[in-house]
Write an enzyme that holds these catalytic residues in place. Structure first.
Site, PDB file in Angstrom:
ATOM      1  N   ALA A 197      -3.561  -3.662  10.415  1.00 21.99           N
ATOM      2  CA  ALA A 197      -3.282  -4.901  11.154  1.00 21.99           C
ATOM      3  C   ALA A 197      -1.899  -5.409  10.779  1.00 21.99           C
ATOM      4  O   ALA A 197      -1.733  -6.546  10.335  1.00 21.99           O
ATOM      5  CB  ALA A 197      -4.355  -5.941  10.855  1.00 21.99           C
ATOM      6  N   VAL A 242       0.853  -1.191   0.000  1.00 19.99           N
ATOM      7  CA  VAL A 242       0.000   0.000   0.000  1.00 19.99           C
ATOM      8  C   VAL A 242       0.887   1.239   0.000  1.00 19.99           C
ATOM      9  O   VAL A 242       1.710   1.418   0.898  1.00 19.99           O
ATOM     10  CB  VAL A 242      -0.929   0.016   1.231  1.00 19.99           C
ATOM     11  CG1 VAL A 242      -1.765   1.284   1.241  1.00 19.99           C
ATOM     12  CG2 VAL A 242      -1.814  -1.219   1.247  1.00 19.99           C
ATOM     13  N   HIS A 280     -14.594 -41.912  20.532  1.00 20.58           N
ATOM     14  CA  HIS A 280     -15.349 -41.868  19.275  1.00 20.58           C
ATOM     15  C   HIS A 280     -16.812 -41.548  19.591  1.00 20.58           C
ATOM     16  O   HIS A 280     -17.381 -42.123  20.517  1.00 20.58           O
ATOM     17  CB  HIS A 280     -15.274 -43.207  18.552  1.00 20.58           C
ATOM     18  CG  HIS A 280     -16.124 -43.257  17.310  1.00 20.58           C
ATOM     19  ND1 HIS A 280     -15.733 -42.637  16.141  1.00 20.58           N
ATOM     20  CD2 HIS A 280     -17.343 -43.813  17.078  1.00 20.58           C
ATOM     21  CE1 HIS A 280     -16.676 -42.836  15.221  1.00 20.58           C
ATOM     22  NE2 HIS A 280     -17.665 -43.547  15.773  1.00 20.58           N
TER      23      HIS A 280
END
Length: 435
Positions: A224, A210, A422
């Site tokens: 960020a 940018v 499971h």
């Protein structure tokens, strides 16, 4: 003991030290809980687990004060005194703290710096003047959902917010200078996660820099691009400490401060009694790392040994689906020179990669969460687990299991012989051992 900062590292150090019988004075100039609780990990998770923007804001307004009150309760221990004000050093044993109209001086044989980190702003034209630009704190303070959100940076913060705001209905674009998102994550896993988010409507512009914010078509622009240690105002000059080139406070493996000379080379002398934990030392910028560093520092003060493995540090990214990792990436294993006699070649560690997929797991299929992949790495020929990277529903929980196993030097064959319930997602990890 004096502690500067009441974030995850600071309040954990205070709590642990107080329970060991030490008298603690802890200084905090803002809300207790630090960035993580107030404007970081916890608020973003209320967003992650909310359906709408409005619901997220309501939940954040409830959850954050509730947890903050919990930290206040921790700091009400009889051995802890919470001083609300800005603390700075007078010398290596003393600090002063301005509270309202008075300034007090405090002295102790041990001082822990736990001031955390702050947003790292890129020097892009318009950053200081464009009202659309916010950091993560500013984004969480928005009271209206942006129609178009542009995020500069595809690290953890950027990717989490991209996933969340995409789900809320914003048009999200992520701009990243590197060729792939989440550089700390295995590149294969990171690419698959990015492709999944692209299918959900997020636009990624990789290998893009940018230059000018005026070129960005968005209502809100989130910066960020990482965080940096927060050291301003501490008057560290009074302690003869010079920061590292990255702006962090240099520490040893007990998180005790090291003197650095003008050429920035570590010398062997130390400032006994001065410690720095958490983001401010720049080592592992994670809340859970700060908490464990707090325990190591207090243990060192007490002369106690511990078995904390800082070389095994799991981390998670709460996108949808989430991702998590512990240990090196496959690229790092390939590139890392190894001195073992059986593998002295310079092109990397001898390892094996075991893979498993969410789509082959019964619980994942029943949940409708079949998107995901796990890569488990083991050393050859011993089979010792070296690390694991994954993306998929509850990936963080699976990686936490791997982290525990690594702390006990578990092998893949030993893991293969461990019973897993499971149907659960943890069976994905066991399935990897059979690949």
């Amino acid at each position: 003991m004096l502690i500067i900062g009441a974030g995850p590292g600071g309040y954990k150090a205070a709590e642990y030290a107080a329970k060991q019988g030490l008298k603690v004075i802890i200084f905090e100039n803002d809300n207790v809980g630090g960035t993580c609780l107030n404007v970081g990990c916890i608020p973003t998770k209320t967003y992650v687990h909310s359906t709408t923007f409005e619901e997220a804001r309501e939940r954040m307004a409830t959850v954050v004060p509730q947890l903050r009150a919990g930290v206040e309760s921790i700091l009400s221990h009889p051995n802890i005194t919470l001083v609300r004000g800005k603390a700075s050093f007078i010398d290596a044993r003393s600090v002063c703290c301005a509270t309202n109209a008075t300034t007090e001086t405090y002295t102790a044989p041990n001082i822990i710096i736990a001031t955390g980190s702050q947003t790292k702003w890129l020097p892009i034209e318009g950053v200081g003047t464009d009202p659309r630009v916010v950091d993560s704190t500013g984004l969480l303070q928005l009271d209206t959902l942006p129609k178009k959100l542009c995020i500069i940076g595809a690290g953890v913060i950027g990717m989490e917010f991209a996933s969340v705001f995409n789900r809320f209905g914003s048009e999200v674009t992520v701009i990243e200078y590197l060729k792939e998102c989440l550089p700390a994550l295995d590149s294969d896993i990171a690419k698959r996660l990015r492709k999944t988010l692209e299918k959900r409507g997020i636009t990624f512009k990789m290998k893009t820099a940018v230059q000018n914010l005026n070129d960005i078509d968005a209502d809100v622009i989130l910066m960020a691009t990482g965080r940096k240690p927060r050291t301003e105002g501490l008057n560290l000059e009074a302690t003869d400490i010079t920061l590292t080139p990255q702006g962090a406070i240099p520490v040893d493996d007990n998180y005790q401060l090291s003197i650095v000379n003008s050429q920035l080379s570590i010398v062997n002398s130390q400032l006994n009694g001065l410690y720095a934990i958490g983001d401010v030392n720049g080592r592992q910028m994670l809340a859970h790392a700060a908490e464990m560093q707090a325990m190591r520092a207090v243990n060192h003060i007490l002369g106690k040994q511990d078995s904390i493995r800082f070389d095994i540090m799991p981390a998670a990214i709460f996108t949808a689906p989430e991702a998590a990792s512990v240990g090196p990436t496959e690229d790092q294993l390939i590139a890392t020179p190894h001195s073992d006699q059986r593998s002295e070649k310079a092109d990397g560690i001898a390892y094996q990669c075991h893979k498993a997929f969410w789509r082959a797991n019964g619980k994942a299929t029943a949940m409708g969460e079949t998107e995901g992949m796990l890569k488990l790495f083991s050393a050859e020929p011993t089979g010792t687990i070296l690390g694991c990277h994954a993306y998929g529903a509850h990936a963080a929980d699976i990686i936490q299991e791997v982290s525990v196993l690594m702390c006990r030097d578990t092998t893949v064959s030993q893991l293969r012989d461990m019973v897993h319930i499971h149907p659960t997602l943890s069976e994905i990890l066991k399935a990897a051992t059979e690949s």
